[in-house]
Design a protein around this motif. Sequence first.
Motif: not given
Length: 467
Positions: A433-440
């Motif tokens: 449930d972590v936005d993949p666009a933010v941390a990937s």
Amino acid sequence: MSDTELDQMTAEDAGELDEDDRLKPEFVRAVLDAVEVGDVERARELVEPLHPADIADLFELTGHENRPRLAHALHDLVDADVFAEMNDYVREDLIDALEPQEVAELAAELDTDDAVAIIEDLDADDQREVLRAMEPDDRAAIEEALSYPEESAGRLMQRELIAVPEHWTVGDAIDYLRRNDDLTTDFWEIFVVDQRHKPIGTLQLSWLLRTPRGIAIADVMKREQTLIPVDMDQEEVALRFQKYALISAAVVDTSGRLVGMITVDDIVHIVQAEAGEDALLLSGAGDGDINEPIRSTVRTRLTWLLINLPTAMIAATIVGLFDERIAKFAVLAQLMGIVSGMGGNAGTQTLAVVVRAIATNQLTSSNTARMIFRELRIAASNGTALGLLVGAGAYVWFGNSSLAIVFGLALFINNIVAGLAGVLVPVTLDRMDVDPAVASSVFVTTCTDSLGFFTFLGLAALWGLGG
């Protein structure tokens, strides 16, 4: 530009819009020059024919320091429709200069969703003052909308809709629409509700106009409909509109009662915003809006760069493990950046595809394994082609077969790593449930840089290069 020249220049001469429907620089200069010399009538004459969206563009094309003066000159042309079309930062800029009563009057002229878009960006104290200045009914609607999560259907929906009971006839519905002047004029379908105000079907305007008056609405309405929960994320709402080709959709609360509707014109803005959001998040560029204040932009970008700093330090540490070998065989320093750089490019390609697939619901738990194997095959194919190419090039250039093999093999391995990281990192973050666009991108960059250096220099050590 003199007053005479301003009088001679008509809106048509200025060009107004170019072939892409954008305001031409000459037209913008003509308006601003008129304002600067105090010729308010001339400025108004130029701007008055414009669509509200083009007037909003005019303010966006005007520098921050000149916007208040332009707003003062065009005060009665800058109505609620213009504010609704404005860029968020430009709108905030102008709203800050208005009194709470003026903001309340603007909001009262707008549909609920547009009014919420203006008020939700105000500070808490300013929000309270504006809400106090509004009519009780308008205030209640805005407060209810603000109680829903940001970027949810509750914030996006408008409460101005047409709903009729199922026991009416077509004639009853037509008479109701004609008798009530206070009803909204922007709608494409009528919602049919039961006694508990729960939507049970829809009636398109074309059906209403072509059906005899005596026919019961229940006999002509469409019972299948797509209902939007009030707390659904706006991105998910946009996906439903796209998937089912919706023009409008009913929004229901937790008890299933009809509380609002969302129309496709609202979704166009969401699609545009979401389309660019992920790319900007991947790069850490913040909102990516050229109207965003410089201080805010610097803070966002600097934060992202500081987050990425440890990844660079990890890569530097790995390189430091092979200092002696690099010193003895300097060509390693020339080539290791190519290995990590090409791996980073490959990882970025895969990451962009996977993040988009997750955002559009193309990638789900049912096809994740297939996606992983697909990207592995692509990475292996690209890695093989690039490995053979750079290996041959290294042999021709340096005349060292061992170096050529190590270089080509390292590039192949790092492409595999990039392909796997580009899929597994965003998928794992999404499951958490972590936005993949933010941390990937941070994790993928760490993998491709660190493992790229380690693979190349490690293979060089095993092969005895520089030993």
